[in-house]
Design a protein around this motif. Sequence first.
Motif, short mmCIF file in Angstrom:
data_model
loop_
_atom_site.label_atom_id
_atom_site.label_comp_id
_atom_site.label_asym_id
_atom_site.label_seq_id
_atom_site.Cartn_x
_atom_site.Cartn_y
_atom_site.Cartn_z
N MET A 40 3.12 -1.03 -12.24
CA MET A 40 4.55 -0.99 -12.57
C MET A 40 4.77 -1.28 -14.05
O MET A 40 5.56 -0.60 -14.72
N ALA A 41 4.05 -2.27 -14.58
CA ALA A 41 4.21 -2.63 -15.99
C ALA A 41 3.75 -1.50 -16.90
O ALA A 41 4.32 -1.28 -17.98
N SER A 42 2.71 -0.78 -16.50
CA SER A 42 2.15 0.27 -17.36
C SER A 42 3.09 1.43 -17.56
O SER A 42 2.89 2.24 -18.47
N VAL A 43 4.13 1.54 -16.74
CA VAL A 43 5.14 2.58 -16.95
C VAL A 43 5.83 2.36 -18.30
O VAL A 43 6.17 3.32 -19.00
N GLU B 153 0.83 -1.21 0.00
CA GLU B 153 0.00 0.00 0.00
C GLU B 153 0.87 1.26 0.00
O GLU B 153 0.54 2.25 -0.68
N TYR B 154 1.97 1.22 0.74
CA TYR B 154 2.85 2.38 0.78
C TYR B 154 3.43 2.69 -0.60
O TYR B 154 3.48 3.85 -1.03
N ASN C 241 3.39 6.08 -5.49
CA ASN C 241 3.25 6.19 -6.94
C ASN C 241 2.13 7.15 -7.31
O ASN C 241 2.27 7.95 -8.24
N VAL C 242 1.02 7.08 -6.58
CA VAL C 242 -0.11 7.98 -6.86
C VAL C 242 0.29 9.43 -6.60
O VAL C 242 0.01 10.32 -7.43
N LYS C 243 0.96 9.67 -5.50
CA LYS C 243 1.29 11.05 -5.14
C LYS C 243 2.51 11.59 -5.89
O LYS C 243 2.51 12.73 -6.35
#
Length: 336
Positions: free
Chosen positions: A264-267, A212-213, A218-220
């Motif tokens: 992670m893959a979508s990067v 979750e961290y 990643n969101v922020k």
Amino acid sequence: MLNVSGEVTKTKQLCYQSMYDSVQVTLCLFPIYIHHPDVSEDMLTFFLALFQSLRVQMGVPFTERLVETFIALFTKERLAESIQHENQAGIRVVERFLKILQLIVEEPGSAFKGFLTSIISLCMDQIYPIIAERQSPDVKMVMYEVLYAVLQNNWRFFFKSNILSEMFSKAEGAGGNREGEIEHQEQFVSIMQAFGQSFLQPDISVFKQNLEYLEKLNVKSKLYHKTIFRQMMLSQFLNVLLQVLLHRSHDLLQEEIIGTVYNMASVDFDGFYQTFLPQFLSSCEGVDDNQKTILARNFTVVHDLPSLTISLQRFVGDLRYYRLCNSSLPEGSVKL
């Protein structure tokens, strides 16, 4: 003391003034009782409540003195003695100490930023080596809370803001490229390695918390998009998470794990399908080359979460099936 945390400033000032002598005496006595976990636990509980409710009234100079005292007293030997001897009072002392450090790194402004380096060093060089291989979540969860707070509240300690990056790029001319710049790289890498190591441990509560961290970071702050993460860490995290799915060690978190793999893959989907998956398959044990080819061919190239979820679940299921079949055959009948 906690009862005044929501009161007006004047009330807090009166409360701190009435306690001032007790606070000073307790701090002076703390080094004497550091070897007595039951007593030092109560003292740190007192200081933790003080930080939570009255840290503004305490003022920067006294807070600095307090933190410097704690950091000097909690040596690696002292921490090891408290954690490794399975003394619950000693473990609670370390956890309360870490909670105080967490409040410090969460504090806005620059007053306590000078402590960041020493706090990271204490966590990574003194506490982490002691708890890394321990099965018990004691201290682990609180330490990772501190590390997350360091990243969440002090991102610019490691990465310049976009405005500053643009200013530097313009100053360097059209060819300037600051996108990949990072400060305090060694400390950032060590923190991320600690998070990665936690996914190899059996404790599901620590695993869930740290997953979750990473997602929140990643969101922020676009953690997965940072150059240093893409170049040095992305494939390692993906590899660990796929291994967890294969071993079914954390099946209760399968949905969350696949969600993180997707993010992670979508990067870099091209890199995921064309580079990472072939490398992952080539390193897989228990399956032959023909089975690896079939697995690669059957992994459909998709770019949305629901479709990737289906592909990944089928891939994991097929790979486990091949391994199970191969392991049941007579030795030497399959060339692996």
